[in-house]
Design a protein around this motif. Sequence first.
Motif, PDB file in Angstrom:
ATOM      1  N   ILE A 170       0.849  -1.204   0.000  1.00  0.00           N
ATOM      2  CA  ILE A 170       0.000   0.000   0.000  1.00  0.00           C
ATOM      3  C   ILE A 170       0.883   1.252   0.000  1.00  0.00           C
ATOM      4  O   ILE A 170       0.610   2.227  -0.694  1.00  0.00           O
ATOM      5  CB  ILE A 170      -0.936   0.006   1.233  1.00  0.00           C
ATOM      6  CG1 ILE A 170      -1.813  -1.245   1.221  1.00  0.00           C
ATOM      7  CG2 ILE A 170      -1.793   1.256   1.267  1.00  0.00           C
ATOM      8  CD1 ILE A 170      -2.578  -1.484   2.505  1.00  0.00           C
ATOM      9  N   ALA A 171       1.982   1.211   0.760  1.00  0.00           N
ATOM     10  CA  ALA A 171       2.873   2.371   0.850  1.00  0.00           C
ATOM     11  C   ALA A 171       3.516   2.684  -0.489  1.00  0.00           C
ATOM     12  O   ALA A 171       3.759   3.841  -0.822  1.00  0.00           O
ATOM     13  CB  ALA A 171       3.944   2.113   1.908  1.00  0.00           C
ATOM     14  N   LYS A 172       3.787   1.638  -1.274  1.00  0.00           N
ATOM     15  CA  LYS A 172       4.456   1.854  -2.562  1.00  0.00           C
ATOM     16  C   LYS A 172       3.541   2.516  -3.591  1.00  0.00           C
ATOM     17  O   LYS A 172       3.994   2.983  -4.621  1.00  0.00           O
ATOM     18  CB  LYS A 172       4.974   0.513  -3.104  1.00  0.00           C
ATOM     19  CG  LYS A 172       6.283   0.108  -2.408  1.00  0.00           C
ATOM     20  CD  LYS A 172       7.038  -0.961  -3.166  1.00  0.00           C
ATOM     21  CE  LYS A 172       6.440  -2.313  -2.914  1.00  0.00           C
ATOM     22  NZ  LYS A 172       7.342  -3.426  -3.239  1.00  0.00           N
ATOM     23  N   LYS A 173       2.231   2.539  -3.295  1.00  0.00           N
ATOM     24  CA  LYS A 173       1.294   3.100  -4.270  1.00  0.00           C
ATOM     25  C   LYS A 173       1.328   4.621  -4.357  1.00  0.00           C
ATOM     26  O   LYS A 173       0.653   5.189  -5.216  1.00  0.00           O
ATOM     27  CB  LYS A 173      -0.126   2.643  -3.938  1.00  0.00           C
ATOM     28  CG  LYS A 173      -0.417   1.228  -4.384  1.00  0.00           C
ATOM     29  CD  LYS A 173      -1.907   0.966  -4.273  1.00  0.00           C
ATOM     30  CE  LYS A 173      -2.199  -0.511  -4.209  1.00  0.00           C
ATOM     31  NZ  LYS A 173      -3.353  -0.793  -3.335  1.00  0.00           N
TER      32      LYS A 173
ATOM     33  N   TYR B 177      -0.751   9.856   3.494  1.00  0.00           N
ATOM     34  CA  TYR B 177       0.516   9.259   3.101  1.00  0.00           C
ATOM     35  C   TYR B 177       1.528   9.353   4.247  1.00  0.00           C
ATOM     36  O   TYR B 177       2.190   8.372   4.597  1.00  0.00           O
ATOM     37  CB  TYR B 177       1.049   9.939   1.835  1.00  0.00           C
ATOM     38  CG  TYR B 177       2.252   9.231   1.263  1.00  0.00           C
ATOM     39  CD1 TYR B 177       2.154   7.916   0.806  1.00  0.00           C
ATOM     40  CD2 TYR B 177       3.488   9.872   1.184  1.00  0.00           C
ATOM     41  CE1 TYR B 177       3.258   7.254   0.292  1.00  0.00           C
ATOM     42  CE2 TYR B 177       4.592   9.217   0.661  1.00  0.00           C
ATOM     43  CZ  TYR B 177       4.482   7.909   0.218  1.00  0.00           C
ATOM     44  OH  TYR B 177       5.566   7.251  -0.279  1.00  0.00           O
ATOM     45  N   ALA B 178       1.628  10.540   4.845  1.00  0.00           N
ATOM     46  CA  ALA B 178       2.593  10.716   5.936  1.00  0.00           C
ATOM     47  C   ALA B 178       2.280   9.763   7.092  1.00  0.00           C
ATOM     48  O   ALA B 178       3.181   9.165   7.692  1.00  0.00           O
ATOM     49  CB  ALA B 178       2.572  12.166   6.412  1.00  0.00           C
ATOM     50  N   THR B 179       1.000   9.596   7.398  1.00  0.00           N
ATOM     51  CA  THR B 179       0.625   8.703   8.495  1.00  0.00           C
ATOM     52  C   THR B 179       0.889   7.239   8.140  1.00  0.00           C
ATOM     53  O   THR B 179       1.370   6.463   8.962  1.00  0.00           O
ATOM     54  CB  THR B 179      -0.857   8.918   8.876  1.00  0.00           C
ATOM     55  OG1 THR B 179      -1.004  10.275   9.265  1.00  0.00           O
ATOM     56  CG2 THR B 179      -1.288   8.026  10.006  1.00  0.00           C
ATOM     57  N   LEU B 180       0.602   6.902   6.879  1.00  0.00           N
ATOM     58  CA  LEU B 180       0.861   5.537   6.422  1.00  0.00           C
ATOM     59  C   LEU B 180       2.342   5.177   6.565  1.00  0.00           C
ATOM     60  O   LEU B 180       2.706   4.115   7.078  1.00  0.00           O
ATOM     61  CB  LEU B 180       0.416   5.414   4.955  1.00  0.00           C
ATOM     62  CG  LEU B 180       0.795   4.159   4.187  1.00  0.00           C
ATOM     63  CD1 LEU B 180       0.139   2.938   4.809  1.00  0.00           C
ATOM     64  CD2 LEU B 180       0.382   4.274   2.720  1.00  0.00           C
ATOM     65  N   ILE B 181       3.216   6.093   6.126  1.00  0.00           N
ATOM     66  CA  ILE B 181       4.656   5.807   6.176  1.00  0.00           C
ATOM     67  C   ILE B 181       5.135   5.738   7.635  1.00  0.00           C
ATOM     68  O   ILE B 181       5.934   4.877   7.999  1.00  0.00           O
ATOM     69  CB  ILE B 181       5.447   6.880   5.386  1.00  0.00           C
ATOM     70  CG1 ILE B 181       4.970   6.932   3.932  1.00  0.00           C
ATOM     71  CG2 ILE B 181       6.943   6.640   5.437  1.00  0.00           C
ATOM     72  CD1 ILE B 181       5.184   5.670   3.145  1.00  0.00           C
ATOM     73  N   ALA B 182       4.603   6.635   8.476  1.00  0.00           N
ATOM     74  CA  ALA B 182       4.983   6.605   9.898  1.00  0.00           C
ATOM     75  C   ALA B 182       4.566   5.276  10.526  1.00  0.00           C
ATOM     76  O   ALA B 182       5.318   4.670  11.299  1.00  0.00           O
ATOM     77  CB  ALA B 182       4.324   7.766  10.644  1.00  0.00           C
ATOM     78  N   SER B 183       3.366   4.794  10.173  1.00  0.00           N
ATOM     79  CA  SER B 183       2.870   3.536  10.727  1.00  0.00           C
ATOM     80  C   SER B 183       3.690   2.352  10.233  1.00  0.00           C
ATOM     81  O   SER B 183       4.006   1.442  10.992  1.00  0.00           O
ATOM     82  CB  SER B 183       1.406   3.311  10.338  1.00  0.00           C
ATOM     83  OG  SER B 183       0.600   4.182  11.066  1.00  0.00           O
TER      84      SER B 183
END
Length: 896
Positions: free
Chosen positions: A415-418, A426-432
């Motif tokens: 999902i992050a690579k999308k 996006y910032a929250t996804l990468i932090a998680s």
Amino acid sequence: MGSRIFTVLCLLLNISVSRQYEVGQTYVYFLKTDVFLNDGSDHVNQKTGRQVGYGLEGRVKLTPLWRDPQAVSNRILEIDFEEAHLVVAPAEKKSSTERKQHASDLDGATHRPMYALFKDDEIVRVWVASNDDPTYLNIKKGIASMFQYQTSSQIKHSQVDVSGKCKVTLKADGSHVKKIKEDCDHPDLEQYEHPNPVRSVNVKTSSQTNYQLTHDASAVQSAKASESVRMSVNAWPEASIEVTAQHSLKLGDSSSSRAAISIRAGGDELEAIRALESSLSNYKQDTIIARPSEVNHAKKFKGSLKDRISLFRDQLTTDKLASLKSPMAFVTLLESFRIASENDVAESLKDPKNARILPQLLDIAGASQTLAAIRGTLRILSLENEDTTLSERFLLSLAMASHPGPEFVAELHKIAKKDLKNQKSYATLIASLGSVLRHALGNHAQMKEANEARKWLEVRLGQCTSDDCKLVFLRALKNAAQASSIPVLLTHLKSSTKLTAPALLRALQEIGSLYFTPDVFNSLERVYFQTRAKQESTARALAAEMIFQSGDKARIERLVGAIRSLGCPELQTFVASKFVELIELGRSREAGKVLSNHSVSNYDSLAHGGLSSTFTRLLARSRDLNVTYGLNMELIPGGLLKQTHFDINVQTSPTEDMPLISVNIFAAGLAGIAGGDTSGNEVRNSYISQVDDEEDATAGMVLSILGTELRPYVFFRGNGELMSHVFAGTASDHTPALQGNFLLMDHMQLVPLLNGLIVQLQLKGCVSTDLGGSVQVSLWNRNSHSIVHSAGAVLVQGSARLLSDVAAARVEVNVGAESFLDFITDFEFYEKPYKMCIQMRNPGLTMRHHVRKYEAIDGKQHLVRTLRRRSSRIEGKSYPLTAKNSELCTEMFGES
Ligand SMILES: *[C@@H]1O[C@H](CO)[C@@H](O)[C@H](O)[C@H]1NC(C)=O
Ligand SMILES: *[C@@H]1O[C@H](CO)[C@@H](O)[C@H](O)[C@H]1NC(C)=O
């Protein structure tokens, strides 16, 4: 004459070895075994009430079928258990420990014998009937394990029995044998634990069996075993549970038997196995280790996930956050989410009846950390929604995953690579993702999927062309905290900016000084001394902190000696304060030595007139736990706030701690709106003021919960935005900044007992928070008043139950508390020197302790249910900050 001597010799030799369990005999034993479950808190005068649990009685038939003529300790035994009955203490009696037989499904259960191959007195293989009742089967495995003993003393570092792989100590003394089992490891893959010790449990097990052999040592005359399993929560030993068990085997009579495996004289083991297998139909090979037929309790619940949720709908509304109701519903529904399918998850979240509690359901879906839960949730939740309240809530709940598996990590990475378009999500996804990697690698350092995702974060950091982009990936690397990222971080430090340098240093700090090479320390010194480039004051202070904490004496001396020439009284004050704080906390032996070297540690280097300060104090303390609060306050020259960093930490030992929450409020470029003489003759030679003056007014907050740093929450950026807030009063209402239920603890472990019953230990913990704040700024009076209100509830639930299909026994201990902390800052900026007063308020808390016990026999009339409650109160008080702060508070508000 000669033949008599020969016979006597044979007898002597045979006694200890060759006459064990003769083929042609059936040995009959009476087995009685009991298991007791109870609250394990060791409070004096604390009545723990009735124990729950049950026992078994029956007849064991042991028939040796074959013995290896070459190696007498190799044999095949047939083991059966007959006339098995469940025993319980009658439900109507309050505290009886005397147990009586009770009807149960065990009575009529079909059972077929189990066969075990012993080699060197150890069971290496068993054969079981394919359709054997699973409880029955485990009981036979337990019984077989009780016959795993030997007549010579020995320590075996790894021996497998019903419990798994254990360390075994055998002490033989004539016809007595004592067997002690320790450190058993059950291989079940469904078990999990939390990689952070503060968020985990301590499980102590003990097992000792005393054997009395028959006078000729040919068989067990009697065996008495006692076992105990004790689980306590590291951070909260109040939450503990104890399981004890007693087992006894007594030889009745032995009769002759005609059962035997007939192979040709001198035939070997392979032949014996072949003969056995061909005589059995519908049997399969198995291991001696007991396995549960079903691990997940929730599977037994009737109804769907939707039905389960409806039972808790009232407890999951947003207004119940930070009260104990919310985390209680969270831990109870967690298992239901864990077994739910993708479809069930999606349907439940889509249900209009759940619209009001959707944010709280997302918390549980994320914490369940199953692939079905991620996929089911993302079917109804778009990460591209402009309003990110729900998507960020879900992404943050994923960050709490305590035992993320390879597929879960790979899915999140995918999902992050999308590359989402929505920058907040996006910032929250990468932090998680970063946080998930920390736990994944904490449990399995070699996990391929997690290492790939970590490398991907490092590569993406390198591809960033803006500071904002770099901060996103640095936050993730900080959350991941992997030593393998150090080289990448050092490379970036060389070309860092005033925004990225503090983030890089915080990431290094999170990884921990254990992994710092001299190379790392050299880089830190270069930041402090600005050898290569001008550095931002926060970065210099952070570099100093890390060197004070773990650098060598010479380095610390160099740093302390240079404090007076840092060029800015606020930075000098801050760094000196950090140095003293670390020594007071006992966090640095080397710094302590430097303090006593008066050629560097003296008035000149340590006394500065600024208002910046840093300290850590005790918030609450119990026998096994320190809760501390720390405040780092950095000001810029003239006394304007640069940042305050407030954090609460839980410590269970000097080396084991857990950050609970941290609130970092930052501000920049405020000089333009403050009153007083800003260009005057005060100290303005610092690099900081030059740097800061170029900035637009900005203020915001960075929150971290349980070690996961969230993306920043910006109050305003630019003077225009600030002014509109001030005039519209938008910030003066309480605004929530962090709401949710977060997975705090998560543990599941299986401990099979010697009677084959499996104890399942579980721990679940949840922190429920509602954190928000308000700021009122008056440009007319040139003052501001801000409140950060952090309310929270913590619930820890430990439980133990006996897994079997015949009867249920369970003890559950819930320990919880709710409270809040207000952090109030008043600031006056109409004239210099500016005045600031910080106050902290906490009303104290009530600790609640509930113990629930449950005992029932499936399909039969027997039910015991008890609930015991107790509570204790910790009073609130006012918490001291610094002497200078108290002085200013008094000046601003009179008597404080
Ligand atoms: C005190 O610090 C100075 C400066 O680094 C150093 O030269 C000296 O050896 C130190 N003295 C002691 C007693 O360690
Ligand atoms: C709590 O702090 C005190 C002193 O500050 C220390 O002696 C004690 O070992 C600490 N306890 C734990 C459990 O860390």
